[in-house]
Structures are given as C-alpha cells and as structure tokens.
Design a protein around this motif. Structure first.
Motif, PDB file in Angstrom:
ATOM      1  N   HIS A 450       0.808  -1.231   0.000  1.00 10.46           N
ATOM      2  CA  HIS A 450       0.000   0.000   0.000  1.00 10.46           C
ATOM      3  C   HIS A 450       0.843   1.284   0.000  1.00 10.46           C
ATOM      4  N   PRO A 451       2.108   1.262   0.470  1.00 13.40           N
ATOM      5  CA  PRO A 451       2.849   2.537   0.430  1.00 13.40           C
ATOM      6  C   PRO A 451       3.163   3.044  -0.978  1.00 13.40           C
ATOM      7  N   LYS A 473      -6.751   1.810   7.352  1.00 11.37           N
ATOM      8  CA  LYS A 473      -6.209   3.134   7.177  1.00 11.37           C
ATOM      9  C   LYS A 473      -6.172   3.380   5.662  1.00 11.37           C
ATOM     10  N   ILE A 474      -6.538   4.574   5.253  1.00  8.52           N
ATOM     11  CA  ILE A 474      -6.513   4.898   3.826  1.00  8.52           C
ATOM     12  C   ILE A 474      -5.273   5.738   3.568  1.00  8.52           C
ATOM     13  N   SER A 475      -4.542   5.391   2.520  1.00 10.18           N
ATOM     14  CA  SER A 475      -3.404   6.223   2.157  1.00 10.18           C
ATOM     15  C   SER A 475      -3.407   6.320   0.636  1.00 10.18           C
ATOM     16  N   GLY A 476      -2.640   7.234   0.126  1.00 11.01           N
ATOM     17  CA  GLY A 476      -2.676   7.335  -1.328  1.00 11.01           C
ATOM     18  C   GLY A 476      -1.789   8.430  -1.875  1.00 11.01           C
ATOM     19  N   GLY A 477      -1.790   8.507  -3.187  1.00 11.25           N
ATOM     20  CA  GLY A 477      -1.051   9.566  -3.863  1.00 11.25           C
ATOM     21  C   GLY A 477       0.445   9.321  -3.914  1.00 11.25           C
ATOM     22  N   ALA A 478       0.863   8.049  -3.898  1.00  6.92           N
ATOM     23  CA  ALA A 478       2.305   7.788  -3.958  1.00  6.92           C
ATOM     24  C   ALA A 478       2.883   8.270  -5.295  1.00  6.92           C
ATOM     25  N   VAL A 479       4.079   8.808  -5.218  1.00 10.70           N
ATOM     26  CA  VAL A 479       4.801   9.208  -6.418  1.00 10.70           C
ATOM     27  C   VAL A 479       6.077   8.381  -6.440  1.00 10.70           C
ATOM     28  N   ILE A 480       6.265   7.586  -7.482  1.00 18.32           N
ATOM     29  CA  ILE A 480       7.466   6.749  -7.555  1.00 18.32           C
ATOM     30  C   ILE A 480       8.236   7.157  -8.804  1.00 18.32           C
ATOM     31  N   ASN A 481       9.369   7.760  -8.639  1.00 15.71           N
ATOM     32  CA  ASN A 481      10.246   8.044  -9.779  1.00 15.71           C
ATOM     33  C   ASN A 481      11.606   8.498  -9.277  1.00 15.71           C
ATOM     34  N   ASP A 482      12.480   8.670 -10.210  1.00 17.11           N
ATOM     35  CA  ASP A 482      13.856   8.994  -9.883  1.00 17.11           C
ATOM     36  C   ASP A 482      14.015  10.444  -9.434  1.00 17.11           C
ATOM     37  N   VAL A 483      12.980  11.249  -9.619  1.00 24.06           N
ATOM     38  CA  VAL A 483      13.094  12.652  -9.245  1.00 24.06           C
ATOM     39  C   VAL A 483      12.811  12.846  -7.758  1.00 24.06           C
ATOM     40  N   GLY A 484      11.829  12.161  -7.279  1.00 22.29           N
ATOM     41  CA  GLY A 484      11.496  12.323  -5.870  1.00 22.29           C
ATOM     42  C   GLY A 484      10.392  11.372  -5.472  1.00 22.29           C
ATOM     43  N   THR A 485      10.789  10.170  -5.064  1.00 21.61           N
ATOM     44  CA  THR A 485       9.780   9.206  -4.644  1.00 21.61           C
ATOM     45  C   THR A 485       9.168   9.660  -3.338  1.00 21.61           C
ATOM     46  N   LYS A 486       7.858   9.600  -3.313  1.00 21.50           N
ATOM     47  CA  LYS A 486       7.130   9.975  -2.098  1.00 21.50           C
ATOM     48  C   LYS A 486       6.132   8.858  -1.853  1.00 21.50           C
ATOM     49  N   LEU A 487       6.195   8.233  -0.692  1.00 28.05           N
ATOM     50  CA  LEU A 487       5.270   7.140  -0.427  1.00 28.05           C
ATOM     51  C   LEU A 487       3.882   7.704  -0.159  1.00 28.05           C
ATOM     52  N   ALA A 488       2.900   6.818  -0.260  1.00 27.89           N
ATOM     53  CA  ALA A 488       1.510   7.232  -0.073  1.00 27.89           C
ATOM     54  C   ALA A 488       1.328   7.874   1.300  1.00 27.89           C
ATOM     55  N   GLY A 489       0.587   8.968   1.339  1.00 29.83           N
ATOM     56  CA  GLY A 489       0.348   9.665   2.602  1.00 29.83           C
ATOM     57  C   GLY A 489      -0.975   9.241   3.218  1.00 29.83           C
ATOM     58  N   ASP A 490      -1.108   9.462   4.529  1.00 30.34           N
ATOM     59  CA  ASP A 490      -2.342   9.081   5.223  1.00 30.34           C
ATOM     60  C   ASP A 490      -3.492   9.989   4.824  1.00 30.34           C
ATOM     61  N   LEU A 491      -4.624   9.369   4.600  1.00 36.47           N
ATOM     62  CA  LEU A 491      -5.775  10.157   4.174  1.00 36.47           C
ATOM     63  C   LEU A 491      -6.984   9.985   5.084  1.00 36.47           C
TER      64      LEU A 491
END
Lengths: 782, 269
Positions: A450-451, A473-491
């Motif tokens: 889920h992250p 728990k709901i999480s979402g909006g993960a960004v995965i790439n070489d520029v700036g990976t950001k795991l899913a945040g709590d929603l």
C-alpha cells in the motif's frame, strides 16, 4: 534452462536438506532448528500445520514457457493445483507435503531453478520492471544485470545468513517501474555524459513496518560496478545490521540508527574493500532476440469489438516494431495449473523470452508478433478464464491477510474481492482508471504494497463502545520516480465493511475531478484530500453490534472480528533460532546433569558433560560468522573465538580439549566445570547486543564485578515455589530499576526461579554458580 | 504496602505467583471488603472462596435458618447445622478456613429500609439471593449507592451473571422490573442442579477477587449465560438503556422500595 546459474554446491545442499527432513520426521531434529533451515530454503509452513509453501526463485520474473509448464505440473502433482504469483515476480506452490519437498527441489534443479533464498533472512528474488527489455522508453535493458547478480549471490553462503531479508531491484528508466527507490538497494539505468552505461543507486528504502523511500547513495556507477556496489551493501548489512530485533533490522533501520553520515562512511569503507578484491564484473549476457515468429496461420479474432476493447486494455507496443506485449490478468495471482500449462503450450511457439511475472501478480507476455494477437485472443476465449475486464480490477494487489498470515489483522483478500465486486457494479467508467494502482494490506506491514499505491489500504483495529471491528487506514497519492519518490500519505480511515463503498466514492470523485489530467497524485494534491476527508467523516459512524453485525465480521469471516489468533511471522527464522536450539539443549543437559543420582555411573556423567560442552561451544559460534555445526570443528573454533579473545576464561581450555578428544572418562569428574562454562555462554548470550557484539559483557568482566545489589536475600533451603513467592515479595518493596540479589539452591530452584522472574518482565543481570548454590542478580522492571 | 507475614506468604503463595496478582494484588485483596447477601446456593461457595482468598472483611447477610433441603447445594452448611441461623453456620466455616478474615454478620433480611446502611461500608456486593424482588432491590441500592456488585441467578440447569460497575449497564437496563408472579416458576417448583450453584457462585467470587486486585476484564456490559445440560457457555453483550427506569435519561425510580411477589414464596415451609 533457468535464467540464472545454479551454483555447484546446491545439489549437495538439497541432499542434506532431504536428510534433515527425514531426521525431522523421525523426531531427531527440533522443529525450531528445522524451521531455521527450511525457511531460507524458501519453504514456509502454512497456517494449516504440516502443509508447506515453496517459493521458487525467478530472477527478474523471467520464466520460459517450458518452465511454466513444468511448474504447473509440480503444482498439480505436489501442491493444490495452483501456482501463486507473488509481488516479487516469483511463483509459489502451496499445500506441499514435507516428504515431497526434496523431489520438488530436485526437479527444480533439473529445470535450472531453485527455491534457495526464497524466504528468511536472505537475498530475496531480484526484481526488475516488468517491461524491461521491451519498454520503448527505457534507457537500456536491466534484465541481464538482475540475472547475473542473482547467479553471483546465490553462490555466496553469506547471502543466507543476513540479519534480515535483503531486496534488490532494477529499473530501466527514471520512471522507476521496478520500484528501485523503494528497495533495500535499487539500481536505475542511466547513461553518463560519455555515453557509458551505468546506474544511479538508491539504498535503504523498503516497505514493511515504517516504510521508507530509498536514499540516493551513488549518483552514477558504471555498469561494471554493479556487483561491487551490491556486494558492499550486502557486507555492510551483514556486519552491522541488527540481529537481535528482527522488527528493526532491515537496511533502512540501519540507515536510521547509524545516521546518514556514518552509513555513507561505512558503506564507503566496504565499497573500497570490495574493489580491492578485484572481483570480476558481472557476466552480463545480453538476451538478444530469442523470440521468434512461428510458422503458423494468423487468426482473426472471434469478436472484433471485444478484441478491440481487449487490445486497449492489455496490449502495448514494444520497442521492437511489430511486436507486442500483453498483460494477462491473474486474479490475486492465483493461476490454475491447467490454464498455466495451456498457456505454456500456446506461447512456446513464440520462443523462450515470452513470459514474465509482474509485481502486481499478473503475467506479462512479450514478443508476440502483432499479427498473432488474434490467435492469443482466441486462445484466451477458449481457455475459459476471465481475461477482459477493466484493467484496474486485476491490477488490485492484496496480501493474503489474516486468512493465512499469522500477522494479519484484516482479511484483505476478502476486502479486495468486495472492492472488485463493488466497482464492477458501480457504473463508473472503469476503463478511465487504467493503470491506477489499488493496494490492500491486511496489517501495517506492507505485503500488499500500500505505500506505493495510488489508493492504498492497510488493516487496523478500531473500537466502538469497547468492541473491536476490522478497519483500514486509507493512504494514497504515492509518487514513484527517480526525481522524488514519495510514499503514499495518510488520508483517513474507514471500517472494513465500508471500504468498497468509500473506494468507489473516491474513484468516482476522481473521475469527475477537473484536474484528472494531473493523475491521481494531482487529484490527491488538489481537491482529493479534502474530498476523502469528507467521505471518511460520512462513513465514520458505524452501527452498534446489535443493529448490524456485519460491521463486526470481516469480509468472508464466519466469526466476529478478533485478534486472538494473530501470531508471529515465520519470515525471519534465522540465526537467533539456531542459537535458541542450542540454548534449549544446554538447558536440557544442565537439568539432566543436576538430576543425576550421586550413584550414577561416571561414564554417563562424563558423556553428558561432553555434550553440554559441545552445545555450549557451538551456540554462539554463528555470531562470529562461523558456520561450523559438526562435532570436530566446534571446540577449536570456540577456543579461537571466545577464549583467545578473552570473552571466556582460559581455565576452560582443559575441558574443551578433553571434550574434543571425546575423553568422557576425564570429564566424568568435571561436570561442575561444564555447567559453569554453560552458564558463562548463557550469560554472554544475554549480554549480547543487537549486532552480536559482547562489549557489554566484556566491560562487566573488566570492571571485575557487576554493580552491587541493593538488597540481598538468602533463599537457600526454601523450596519451590516459595522461593519465587519470597522473591516477588522482596521485589515488591523495591523501586523500579533497583537490584536484588537472591541465593538459590542448585537443582529445581535455579532451573525454575530465573525463568519465572524473567516472565514477569524483570531482568536477570547475572547468575553465578557458587559452591553448591547460585547467586542471582535481578533488576526490577521499570 | 503491607509486609506479608511468612504464614501469609505461604497461605497465599499460589495467588502471589500469578503475574497479574503478585504481592501487590494480594495486599489489595487483604484490605478488601465484600458483602454477600444471601447464604444459599450462590452465597455458600462465594463465602468459602472469598474467605480462602484472604478477603479482609466479609459481610454476610441472611435472615433464614438452615433447612435440610438446602444441603443439596448450599455447601457451607452441614447436616449438623440444620436449624441453625445461616449466618452463624456460615461464619463458623469461614473462620475455620481462614481465621484472618473478619466476618461481619447481619442476621436479618435486607430490605429497602436497611440495605443502604449496610452496603455503604463495602467495596463490592455479591447478590446471592433467590428471588426477583431482592435482586431488583440490590440492583437499585447499588446503583444509587454507586457500589459495584455481581448479579447472579440460577434455575434448573441454567445460570446467568453480570457484574455492575457504576456508569455501566445495570440489571434494570436489561430487565426493567420483576416478572409477573405466575410467569416464573420458583426454585422449589422448578428445581435446580446443585452443582450449578457452585459454578455460578464461584464465578461471582472470581469477579470480586479480580475487581479487588484490579486485574482482568470483568463481566461488565455483558452477561454470561450457561446451560449445564448442554454445558454451553456464552456471553451476551449488553448496553446501557437510555430508557432504564433507574439509570436512564429520565429515571422514574428515585427511592428504594420492597417489591411484593417473592418468587420463591413456597420455599419456606
């Protein structure tokens, strides 16, 4: 043949493993010891006792049609008829019987595959982006690197004795489709200014408890350096990883505990050391064009409209013109053996490089000439499996959850089924959600990944009026790439019952969102977050148990929700378990020696003493990196690593030599010394810190004595359990952290009281054998 | 903290060994005060176990004498006690088990006029009575006096018990008042398996001891019911009733009254 090379020693190891299985079945090997060895062999016991799962290494998710057909046959003959595809791109067989395991392993070797390192604290299956090699946008094909690194690492014994699992990944471009920025060590393909092939390297990322994005470790290494960098990371982890606490052991915890600067410094040291050893670079074999255009007639699709829809959903163009890659959905990764062997037969005419397992537990076919798509479509229609529903549905990843996992809180797979059901009947434009990742984990450990989800859920417990109910728990909006990976945040959070409804509502809102062009991350960053908060508020109130019991039963559950059967996981059976096995033997022998009648024959006493010295010598060798289990080597290794280093007094040298000469006669009169050696070993084990260092113990020795106890109480002559009752009485008078010394008789008092004291949470700081009695130093729990 | 004597350490050792009780829990038990109302089938085992456990003060209230028909289940009374006041018979046994326990006797029936004055001195009350008016009276007095108590009832092969803590579900939340006279058979008409009195009374004693030591989960907001014929145990969740005439939002019961209709009116010969 499998893509990676089977090391020479593996056949022998599997023979040994078969022997071990027999020993275990005959009761000559303890379950704990067996587990410590079988788990690194990729063999897990399932929740149903006596049934096993075998996980087969498939570097880069590569499987040839021939191998797939053979694995299908293994599943039919030895398993439950199903191949389960994991999120690490490898197949598992379930419900395997113990006695069949060696046969399966031997057949696998015949195929060039192995289950070695499938589980436990090992280098796990090395993954790549599922379209590596065919992705039109990749920098270069990373597949050969993953394969070559696998061949190298599975031949190195230290790959099986790590502090915790170690996950490597490769991605072909900055889009990081292989999740390299969320792995212990990840490589992203790039080319430097001079046109040299190489990689950007990320470290210490990963999913699990406290998931974390990887940190950029090396901006660029030439591709000839992949092995050195990987080896250095493995060495770093082997030496410094936390071996005492498996819950804080993955490489990311080492990054946290050392701090960035120290981590980089230690990695740098290892990296230089590895380079000095001048290993050969990986033997990278370019795959080339192994696919072929068969000499068969191209068919037209049976249903042109449905065929067009299917192509939109699942077919994509490859780098190589005229060839297509096709995703075959496999619901939750469960692939029936009949479908698998049918598929293997169908696909084999297109060559060996045609099948990969994907990280979302599906199959991705590749190198299918465009003109044969109709043949594939017709084959799928005939096979009778569901293969053409909107892509988002079969892209849903869920772990097994509490149905089979000992750590599971919620029945995540039941929830995922309910989500699919809900979405299918929602009237939403599901094809508009193509590529969206929905991930569901049954607990905060991220086996459902889920992250990295667009929309993720992880199981948790909520309570209403004191009654537990399953929730996520709901999480979402993960960004995965070489520029700036950001795991899913709590929603937010939602009851398990309402999860399908809220998922449909969220996706509905996304489809209507004005910013939809910015993707799901854009939606979350814009109006989505507020919208999800609003929806969570809408579903926050749940009915009382009496009004609607459904909320208190998880999806597919027959019993009201409870955590009663939650256990501890099997994953990290490893070194500590091996030590525990010896510690159990030590305790057993101590007891036996102490209960020997005075009139017992000396030979018996000597034999027991020798056995006790053996286990005492062996128990901690593994912490020094010595993998010696056999009788003859153990005593010498112990002298070298423990006596010569000053951890154990040289006065035991004589009995160790007598034990190694198997001189039971001389040992008959030295049982007391053997007991005292065992005590010292137990004490060292107790004082050992998380990286297997005994610094604390040596400091104590150097200081000559442990801090003097505050209070002392002589309980000699007091029988069990009154000695324990009196110990508790004394402890109740002390402040937390105070120490109490008690004197106990030999025999059942010393065997029972320390364990009982520890079970209450107090610490045994020291136990020392005196002349016919024991002194126990206890620190009251805080 | 009381410093336990050597004798006490030994007498209570099996409690002290328990991680959840220990010296601290046993010390609390030794200072605890329990009132047992009714020395029949339920009160008898409860009184024996509480005395054995070392409960500091145990009040026992009953206005009856021991009858031969009692002995089938009221195990604190012996054959030689027939005709004796129940409180005296019980006190003798309790003292014999544990001379440390302070036993206070109330040789009278507790009624609306005297119950509040008696319960005020106790930390926990065990309802061991055999009729509905008494059960409602005890419930009302405990709710009004904010006293934790254990309700228990048995009939034929079945038993039920609930523990009340102030602020939680009370007996009247579930059953608003005594049932009509003819609807429930009395003990002497319906009969009761003697052993289930022991089963239920000891559960009540266990609840009192857990409460004293401050450990575990009490039968609060849930009712334990069992059927010894099938030997089936289950707990039924309860919740506070906003319309409870006693502890609801608009309570109609504001003072203690003696209901009529003793359910076991044939019991006394």
């Amino acid at each position: 043949m499998g893509s990676y090379e089977i090391p020479a020693g593996l056949t022998g190891e599997i023979k040994d493993f078969s022997c071990l299985i027999n020993e275990f079945k005959n009761g000559r090997v303890a379950a704990k010891e067996f587990k410590a060895i079988r788990v690194p062999f990729g063999m897990y016991e399932q929740r149903e006792e006596g049934t096993y799962m075998i996980r087969i290494r498939c570097a880069a998710g590569i499987i040839t049609p021939g191998e797939l057909g053979h694995i299908a046959s293994l599943a039919a003959r030895y398993g439950d008829g199903t191949i389960h595809i994991t999120t690490r791109q490898e197949p598992q067989l379930h419900y395997v019987k113990l006695e069949d395991a060696p046969k399966i392993m031997e057949e696998l070797i015949g195929l060039g595959l192995s289950s070695r390192g499938g589980g436990g604290n090992t280098v796990r299956n090395i993954t790549v982006s599922e379209d590596a090699g065919v992705d039109p946008y990749e920098v270069f094909d990373v597949t050969p690197y993953a394969v070559a690194l696998t061949s190298r690492f599975i031949a190195e014994p230290d790959s099986w004795t790590l502090p915790r699992k170690f996950k490597f990944a490769f991605s072909g471009s900055g889009a990081d489709k292989g999740l390299s920025t969320v792995s212990d060590l990840g490589f992203i393909a790039r080319v430097d200014g001079n046109g040299r092939k190489g990689f950007k390297v990320y470290a210490a990322g990963g999913m699990g408890a406290r998931s974390s994005a990887g940190k950029l470790l090396l901006e660029f290494i030439p591709d000839t350096e992949v092995y050195n960098a990987a080896k250095a990371a493995k060495e770093l982890f082997w030496k410094h990883g936390n071996r005492r606490n498996k819950h804080a052991a993955r490489l990311r915890f080492l990054w946290d505990s050392l701090g960035e600067a120290e981590f980089r410094r230690l990695f740098g040291e290892e990296y230089s050391r590895v380079k000095e050893r001048a290993y050969q670079p990986l033997d990278v074999k370019e795959t080339g064009e192994t696919s072929r255009v068969p000499d068969i007639a191209a068919e037209g699709p049976g249903n042109a409209a449905d065929f067009a829809l299917w192509k939109d959903r699942f077919v994509s163009m490859q780098k190589r013109k005229g060839f297509m890659s096709v995703t075959l959905p496999v619901e939750f990764g469960f692939l029936g053996h009949e479908h698998a062997s049918g598929l293997a037969g169908f696909i084999s005419v297109f060559g060996d490089d045609t099948v990969r397992f994907t990280r979302d537990q599906n199959i991705r076919l590749r190198n299918i000439p465009e003109k044969y798509l109709g043949n594939l479509y017709n084959f799928l229609i005939k096979s009778g499996v569901s293969f053409n529903r909107p892509q988002v549905l079969d892209g849903i990843v869920s772990c097994a959850g509490a149905s089979t996992c000992q750590l599971g809180i919620c029945l995540s797979r039941g929830a995922a089924k309910a989500v699919i059901n809900k979405l299918e009947n929602s009237g939403l434009d599901l094809d508009g959600l193509k590529g969206l990742k929905i991930n569901i984990s049954g607990c905060p450990n991220s086996c459902g990944q889920h992250p990295v989800a667009d929309l993720g859920f992880s199981g948790k417990v909520l309570r209403k009026n004191g009654r537990m109910y399953p929730a996520y728990k709901i999480s979402g909006g993960a960004v995965i790439n070489d520029v700036g990976t950001k795991l899913a945040g709590d929603l937010g959070e939602v009851s398990s019952r309402d999860l399908p409804s809220i998922a449909a509502d969220i996706l509905g809102a996304y489809l209507l969102d004005a910013d939809r062009a910015k993707g799901f991350q854009g939606f979350i960053a814009g109006s989505g977050k507020k919208e999800i908060e609003r929806l969570c508020a809408k579903y926050a109130e749940i009915p009382e148990f009496e009004e609607d019991r459904n909320y208190y039963y998880d999806w597919g559950a027959k019993e009201p929700f409870s955590l009663a059967t939650r256990g501890s996981g099997e994953c990290s059976a490893g070194v500590s378990d091996l030590i525990e096995v010896d510690m159990d033997n030590i305790a057993r022998l101590q007891k036996e020696i102490l209960s020997l009648e005075r009139t017992a024959p000396g030979a018996r006493r000597g034999e027991l003493a020798r056995e006790l010295i053996f286990y005492s010598s062996r128990a901690l060798l593994v912490t020094r990196g010595v993998d010696e289990r056999a009788e003859k080597g153990v005593f010498g290794e112990f002298i070298e690593h423990f006596i010569d280093s000053g951890l154990v007094s040289g006065s035991y040298r004589d009995i160790l030599c007598e034990a190694s000469r198997n001189d039971a006669g001389s040992l008959a009169g030295k049982a007391e010394e053997a007991l005292s050696l065992a005590e010292r070993v137990k004490y060292l084990y107790g004082a050992m810190d998380s990286s297997f260092s005994f610094d604390a113990a040596s400091r104590v020795q150097a200081a000559g004595d442990i801090a003097r106890p505050g209070v002392s109480r002589d309980l000699r002559g007091v029988a069990c359990p009154m000695n324990f009752v009196k110990t508790k009485m004394e402890l109740s008078k002390l402040n937390p952290g105070d120490t109490l010394e008690i004197l106990l008789d030999d025999g059942s008092p010393i065997e029972n009281v320390p364990g009982s004291v520890k079970a209450e949470g107090h610490e045994i700081v020291a136990s020392e054998k005196k002349n016919g009695y024991w002194s126990l130093l206890i620190r009251k729990k805080a | 903290m009381i410093d336990l004597t050597e004798d006490q350490l030994e007498r209570y050792s099996r409690h002290i060994i328990l991680k959840d009780i220990g010296v601290e829990g046993q010390s609390k038990i030794l200072e605890f005060k329990v009132l047992i109302i009714g020395l029949g089938g339920l009160g008898a085992p409860a009184a024996l176990y509480l005395a054995a456990a070392g409960v500091g003060t145990i009040g026992i209230a009953d206005g009856d004498t021991v009858d031969l028909s009692n002995l089938q289940r009221q195990v604190i009374h012996f054959t030689a006690d027939v005709g004796k006041r129940k409180v005296i018979s019980a006190m003798e046994k309790m003292k014999a088990i544990n001379p440390d326990t302070n036993v206070v006797v109330y040789d009278e029936k507790l009624v609306a006029a005297n119950i509040a004055g008696v319960i005020k001195d106790y930390d926990f009350i065990i309802d061991g009575t055999d009729n509905f008016p008494a059960k409602f009276l005890i419930n009302d007095a405990c709710v009004m006096g904010k006293k934790p108590f254990s309700h228990g009832g048995i009939l034929r092969f079945e038993g039920q018990t609930v523990t009340y803590l102030p602020g939680h579900t009370c007996y009247r939340c579930v059953f608003t008042g005594p049932p009509p006279k003819s609807s429930v058979p009395s003990c002497s008409e319906a009969g009761v398996l003697g052993a289930i009195a022991g089963m239920l009374g000891t559960i009540q004693a266990a609840e009192a001891i857990k409460y004293a030591a401050g450990v575990g989960r009490l039968l609060v907001d849930r009712m334990l019911v069992f059927d010894a014929l099938k030997m089936d145990f289950r707990t039924v969740p309860l919740s506070r009733n906003p319309r409870c005439p006693l502890c609801g939002e608009n309570p109609s019961i504001r003072e203690l009254v003696d209901h009529e209709q003793p359910a076991c009116d044939i019991r006394r010969k």
